[in-house]
Scaffold this motif. Structure first.
Motif: not given
Length: 64
Positions: A44-56
């Protein structure tokens, strides 16, 4: 910087690393039957990082 960018940065800098760290430490210090929970936290931490990083970075590109 808009409010949404602050939310993404907050998740990238604090939430994702905390989830990844919790999952990693928990996997090393728990019994075998509970490891699935900590693997989920790590994932979940990796997924949160990838998703929010991409969105940012997508928002940052739109502003240029």
């Amino acid at each position: 910087m808009g409010k949404l960018e602050y939310v993404y940065l907050l998740h990238i800098l604090f939430v994702a690393p905390l989830l990844i760290y919790s999952g990693y430490i928990g996997m090393n210090e728990c019994s075998e039957e509970k490891k699935i929970i900590f693997k989920f936290l790590l994932s979940l931490g990796v997924l949160v990082f990838v998703y929010h990083g991409h969105s940012y970075f997508k928002i940052r590109q739109l502003k240029k």
